[in-house]
Design an enzyme around this catalytic site. Structure first.
Site, mmCIF file in Angstrom:
data_model
loop_
_atom_site.group_PDB
_atom_site.id
_atom_site.type_symbol
_atom_site.label_atom_id
_atom_site.label_comp_id
_atom_site.label_asym_id
_atom_site.label_seq_id
_atom_site.Cartn_x
_atom_site.Cartn_y
_atom_site.Cartn_z
ATOM 1 N N ASP A 2 0.843 -1.201 0.000
ATOM 2 C CA ASP A 2 0.000 0.000 0.000
ATOM 3 C C ASP A 2 0.875 1.246 0.000
ATOM 4 O O ASP A 2 1.681 1.436 0.917
ATOM 5 C CB ASP A 2 -0.904 0.032 1.234
ATOM 6 C CG ASP A 2 -2.002 -1.012 1.197
ATOM 7 O OD1 ASP A 2 -2.244 -1.571 0.117
ATOM 8 O OD2 ASP A 2 -2.609 -1.260 2.255
ATOM 9 N N SER A 62 -5.644 17.061 -9.896
ATOM 10 C CA SER A 62 -4.366 16.680 -9.310
ATOM 11 C C SER A 62 -4.363 17.107 -7.858
ATOM 12 O O SER A 62 -4.805 18.208 -7.524
ATOM 13 C CB SER A 62 -3.211 17.350 -10.067
ATOM 14 O OG SER A 62 -1.972 17.049 -9.463
ATOM 15 N N GLY A 91 -3.088 -5.235 1.651
ATOM 16 C CA GLY A 91 -3.875 -6.283 0.998
ATOM 17 C C GLY A 91 -4.804 -6.907 2.020
ATOM 18 O O GLY A 91 -4.434 -7.111 3.189
ATOM 19 N N GLN A 93 -14.345 -4.466 -2.511
ATOM 20 C CA GLN A 93 -14.237 -3.750 -3.778
ATOM 21 C C GLN A 93 -14.319 -4.672 -4.985
ATOM 22 O O GLN A 93 -14.412 -4.211 -6.115
ATOM 23 C CB GLN A 93 -12.934 -2.943 -3.828
ATOM 24 C CG GLN A 93 -11.667 -3.772 -3.801
ATOM 25 C CD GLN A 93 -11.090 -3.937 -2.414
ATOM 26 O OE1 GLN A 93 -11.824 -4.013 -1.428
ATOM 27 N NE2 GLN A 93 -9.771 -3.995 -2.323
ATOM 28 N N ASN A 132 -19.861 -3.439 3.665
ATOM 29 C CA ASN A 132 -20.142 -2.123 4.239
ATOM 30 C C ASN A 132 -21.479 -1.630 3.707
ATOM 31 O O ASN A 132 -22.132 -2.306 2.901
ATOM 32 C CB ASN A 132 -19.000 -1.137 3.982
ATOM 33 C CG ASN A 132 -18.792 -0.799 2.509
ATOM 34 O OD1 ASN A 132 -19.723 -0.848 1.697
ATOM 35 N ND2 ASN A 132 -17.571 -0.440 2.146
ATOM 36 N N GLY A 136 -19.064 1.977 9.757
ATOM 37 C CA GLY A 136 -18.012 2.892 10.179
ATOM 38 C C GLY A 136 -18.223 3.371 11.598
ATOM 39 O O GLY A 136 -18.406 2.582 12.536
ATOM 40 N N GLY A 181 -11.698 -2.013 8.149
ATOM 41 C CA GLY A 181 -12.625 -3.088 7.813
ATOM 42 C C GLY A 181 -11.969 -4.452 7.900
ATOM 43 O O GLY A 181 -12.593 -5.435 8.323
ATOM 44 N N ASP A 182 -10.706 -4.537 7.516
ATOM 45 C CA ASP A 182 -9.983 -5.805 7.592
ATOM 46 C C ASP A 182 -9.719 -6.197 9.038
ATOM 47 O O ASP A 182 -9.796 -7.384 9.395
ATOM 48 C CB ASP A 182 -8.665 -5.706 6.821
ATOM 49 C CG ASP A 182 -8.869 -5.536 5.329
ATOM 50 O OD1 ASP A 182 -9.900 -6.011 4.817
ATOM 51 O OD2 ASP A 182 -8.005 -4.927 4.671
#
Length: 300
Positions: free
Chosen positions: A12, A36, A48, A168, A191, A221, A251-252
């Site tokens: 990440d 940007s 991950g 996702q 979620n 959340g 969340g993980d």
């Protein structure tokens, strides 16, 4: 007993934008979007979903077996897992790919924009789920498309209860495929946004989905989470964190706590309470795997 965690091992790259995305994006110009963001804060973390969930489960005292694929640059990640005491029996190394890479930009409102390169993860289906005496349950988390399909079917065939956690990866599947996942799974965790997409694509309401599994969890959340069991809804309040520093991996962490509780036969309510506490602990630290767990502070 061990839990097989099917999903990604990724690096990440996390960037911090000192503003709000909403202030930089013109709603009436989305068709020609070209923006940007200056990101003065940047760091690289082990991440991950499989790695993050395994880290959480291991920190609580559970036995995690991530099932994932890394590339030629993944040796440090494998060594880290082994140093933490996390089993790498099902981690495959490919010599012709990079490890999955995730680029996350977080604004001051904790909104995130993410770009993801799957790399070796696209070959995750090459490693099958197999029945083993020490494997008690599993989870199908976001992964390569074919891997998610095959691993769900393999868990079911092996008689291993598992959690379906599309994350996702949910948009990759149509309604028929998602209905099949739900029918094979024992628990579903999403979620609130994913829950609405899952309901829309399957054509099933939340209470209908809960009728196919032992429990549907909708994480909310800072508002906690909803539990749907046999069509009945209940709410588990959030646990207040000491600080809100970085939501990446919350969340993980929640899912790692869920697996810990399910391994021990806890009711879903108690699992969710632990998940909310661990998520609050993680949000107070930067990075998805940089928090520490004092087990004496938890009712384990």
């Amino acid at each position: 007993m061990a839990a097989v965690i099917c999903g990604s091992l990724a690096f990440d790259t996390i960037m911090t934008f000192d503003g709000r995305f909403a202030d930089q994006i013109l709603p009436d110009q989305l068709h020609i979007l070209n923006v940007s963001f200056l990101v003065p804060g940047l760091r690289r973390d082990f991440g991950g979903c499989a790695g993050n969930i395994a880290y959480a489960l291991n920190a609580l005292g559970g036995q995690a077996l991530p099932m994932a694929t890394v590339g030629t640059d993944g040796a440090d990640y494998v060594a880290r897992l082994q140093a933490l005491g996390i089993g790498t029996d099902f981690v495959r190394v490919l010599e012709d790919s990079y490890t999955a890479q995730c680029y996350i930009t977080t604004d001051m409102a904790n909104n995130q924009i993410t770009a993801f390169h799957p790399g070796a993860m696209q070959q995750a289906h090459l490693t099958p789920v197999v029945a083993r005496e020490d494997i008690r349950l599993g989870i199908v988390a976001p992964d390569g498309r074919e891997a998610m399909v095959q691993h769900a079917a393999q868990f079911k065939a092996a008689g291993i209860p598992f959690v379906f956690d599309p994350g996702q990866g949910l948009p990759m599947f149509d309604g028929e495929e998602l209905r099949r996942f739900v029918e094979q799974a024992d628990w579903v965790v999403v979620n609130d946004y994913e829950a609405r997409m899952l309901s829309d694509r399957t054509g099933w309401s939340f209470d209908a989905i809960s009728g196919h599994v032992q429990g549907l969890v909708v994480t909310l959340g800072e508002q906690g989470c909803e539990l749907w069991i046999d069509g009945r809804r209940s709410v588990v309040p959030a646990f207040t964190p000491e600080a809100v520093v970085d939501p990446t991996g919350c969340g993980d962490a929640w899912r790692g706590a869920l697996l810990y509780g399910l391994e021990r036969g806890w009711p879903l309510q108690r699992c969710a309470e632990l998940g909310n506490r661990l998520g609050a602990l993680k949000v107070a630290q930067r990075g998805p795997q940089n928090y520490t767990v004092d087990r004496t502070q938890f009712d384990l």
